[in-house]
Scaffold this active site. Structure first.
Site: not given
Ligand code: ADP
Ligand code: ZN
Length: 632
Positions: A208-210, A214-215, A433, A436, A509
């Site tokens: 995942g992004p910073p 996560k930590t 979106e 889509h 796309d």
């Protein structure tokens, strides 16, 4: 263990003592080695003469060598077969050098320093380097986290961090938490799993992004299981300790195994685990490769049954990781830790305002609305910033205005790193979106919608529509390929129909749609451009990359192919636009909901469409099953 730890801490001991010893050594060395003058022309007897006497000597070619300083000139001559050095006080005169040239007497410059200034010249850069080194070493210590790799202090190794963090400290990201709950249970009751013979993953990759937590999640796993937490960051130790990467990895695993059950956390694993193929020939690769190999060896070398150690690693670039890392028995599980949606942001704000005194007017929903696209760490920062602002203004509590200002400030500071989505972009992405989603739902052969979001996922630029293919597709029928093209075109088409203007957001796309049609012609023999004749050799995988191999067909075929692709795209685009206009009301509802919640589930999309169709007595839907051969 203890011996191993020593070389890792080259700065252990009192730095002042090291400096003192070092300084004394350097001073002594210079005193011994460096006679005054510090230059050539030092040996032999010396005699002081005037400048004009010197010029005379030069004219008569009675000196062999001359050295010119800032205030002094030295010349070497011979007297009675003995070497002699003339010391001359320099005068302001620039005929000396031309004269030396004319007489072809070699000359050079010298610097009139004594041993002390010479020594300083040596010491200053050395001190700077030492200082830098110490600075980096201390930063390393911080990165290593909480003294597990403390200054060679064996006691600290035993007191490995036992995080107090719990799952509740991490808001939002329910899916990610659910994925790791099992690990907690395993760490708590390893024997239970061993008896059944269940294999628990050794390595889990948090992707995942910073700043998305996560930590935090890794720590929460350790906290919930009440086991020690050993961490290191991929980038810092590769950069700082050349040659020690592999031994660090070894130490880390040894410590963790000794304390098992335990958690190892490797942050920024891509710094070590970058694909060897992709990494190129950059220097320092060797170091990284050694470290990576050590990591692989360690992962293979222990079995979770005997010593329950679980390795969690974090990355925001899973695609660059070496495949070897992802093999079974290593990091064979991935957990997505994504940026929070609206509700997620409200939850995260709630976690972080606990310690802050809030004014009555504070509206977390509004703050969440203002911060679309930001990660948990950004939100934590904003709350802190707001508290600081209130404190500076000597207020008793933090008000909504403080929060608004904090949001503005942090967004200005964040710039591109963590992109906030502006309301204007939100609108474009919502239509894109929704387009889509509606086409995917309505088109036979297209994958059904799982989730629609206007928050960028991972590193993607825009929102996303998550599809679930009904089954694993090894084969795709022609109408399914066309359905795929329709779905890909529908994002752009929605922008076109409802906003009257198109954006750059559809480029990927369009590229994929083009590739599909190209493959239908040249690879799958599905069109009458080339009939059954295949124009392309086997490629790696379906739609993977562009057309690699050179053309093996005529210019005319190439032209026909281009025309066919263009015409097909055009006609599919028209079809999709028409469908979208027909379902305008449904789209508007979706856009509105997306704007508010940022995420809507696939089931909701289906409900909206069904409601609309019932209301408008639509019984049969348009489908994509058309023969595109006829269109060229
Ligand atoms: P990452 O490791 O993904 O870069 P971190 O775990 O270091 O992110 O997150 C940094 C800080 O941001 C955390 O310590 C926490 O204060 C805050 N944070 C991030 N995500 C969340 C979340 N989902 N809930 C609560 N706080 C969060
Ligand atoms: Zn799109």
């Amino acid at each position: 263990m203890k011996q191993n730890n020593k070389p890792n801490n080259p700065m252990s001991g009192n730095p002042i003592v090291i400096f003192a010893i070092f300084t004394i050594i350097v001073i002594l060395a210079f005193k011994l080695l460096s006679p005054s003058g510090g230059s050539l022309l030092n040996s032999g007897t010396t005699q002081t003469i005037s400048y004009y006497e010197l010029k005379k000597l030069i004219e008569n070619k009675e000196v062999e060598q001359v050295a010119i300083g800032q205030t002094m000139i030295k010349a070497q001559g011979t007297q009675n077969g003995q070497k002699i050095i003339y010391n001359v006080r320099k005068v302001n005169d620039n005929t000396l050098v031309p004269l030396l040239d004319a007489k072809e007497i070699p000359y050079s410059g010298f610097s009139e320093s004594n041993w002390f200034t010479d020594m300083l010249g040596w010491l200053v850069p050395v001190f700077i380097i030492l200082g830098l080194w110490m600075f980096m070493a201390s930063r390393m210590q911080k990165n290593m986290g909480n003294g597990i790799f403390g200054m060679g202090n064996a006691k600290k190794l035993v007191n490995a961090e036992k995080p107090k963090v719990r799952f509740d400290d991490m808001a939002g990201n329910k899916e990610a938490k659910e994925e790791v709950v099992e690990i907690v249970d395993f760490l708590k009751h390893p024997d239970r799993y061993a008896t059944i013979g269940a294999k628990i993953p050794k390595g889990v990759l948090l992707v995942g992004p910073p700043g998305t937590g996560k930590t935090l999640l890794a720590k929460a796993v350790a906290g919930e299981a009440n086991v020690p937490f050993f961490s290191m960051s991929g980038s810092s130790f590769i950069e700082m300790f050349v040659g020690l990467g592999a031994s660090r990895v070894r130490d880390l695993f040894e410590m963790a195994k000794k304390e098992a059950p335990s958690i190892i956390f490797i942050d920024e694993i891509d710094a070590i685990g970058k694909s060897r193929a992709a990494g190129g020939m950059i220097s320092g690769n060797d170091e990284r490769e050694q470290t990576l190999n050590q990591l692989l060896a360690e992962m293979d070398g222990f079995s979770s049954d005997s010593s329950p150690v679980i390795v969690l690693a974090a990355t925001n670039r899973p695609e660059v990781l070496d495949q070897a890392l992802l093999r079974p028995g290593r990091f064979d599980r991935q957990v997505l830790v994504d940026k929070p949606d609206f509700n997620g942001r409200v939850e995260i704000l709630k976690v972080h305002i606990k310690s802050v005194k809030l004014g009555r007017d504070v509206d977390l929903q509004e703050i969440a609305r203002l911060t679309a696209g930001l990660a948990g760490a950004d939100l934590a920062n904003i709350i802190n910033e707001a508290a600081l602002l209130a404190g500076r203004a000597n207020k008793q509590e933090v008000t909504q205005q403080d929060f608004r200002e904090a949001v503005e400030r942090s967004i200005a500071g964040l710039e591109k790193k963590s992109r906030r989505i502006s309301p204007k972009e939100k609108k474009i992405v919502a239509y894109h979106e929704s387009g889509h989603a509606v086409i995917a739902e309505m088109t036979e052969g297209a994958s059904k919608v799982n989730k629609v979001s206007i928050i960028p996922r991972g590193m993607a630029a825009l929102g996303y529509t998550l599809h679930t293919p009904e089954e694993n597709r090894y084969l795709m029928q022609k109408h399914e390929l066309i359905a795929e093209v329709d779905v890909l075109l529908s994002g752009r088409a929605a922008e076109d129909v409802f906003l009257g203007e198109i954006s750059t957001g559809a480029s990927n796309d369009l590229e994929r749609a083009t590739d599909i049609i190209k493959a239908m012609i040249s690879y799958y023999g599905m069109t009458n451009v080339s009939g059954l004749m295949v124009l392309e050799k086997q490629r790696n995988s379906f739609l993977n990359g562009g057309m690699g191999s050179p053309r093996e067909f005529s210019e005319k075929t190439a032209e026909e192919m281009d025309m066919f692709i263009k015409n097909t795209l055009d006609s599919r685009y028209e079809f999709v636009k028409q469908t979208l206009s027909d379902y305008k009301e449904a789209i508007e509802i979706m856009v509105k909901e997306l704007f508010e919640k940022e995420v809507i589930e696939g089931s909701r999309v289906r409900d909206i469409i069904a409601e609309f169709e019932t209301k408008n007595n639509i019984e049969t839907r348009l489908v994509a099953r058309e023969q595109i051969d006829d269109e060229d």
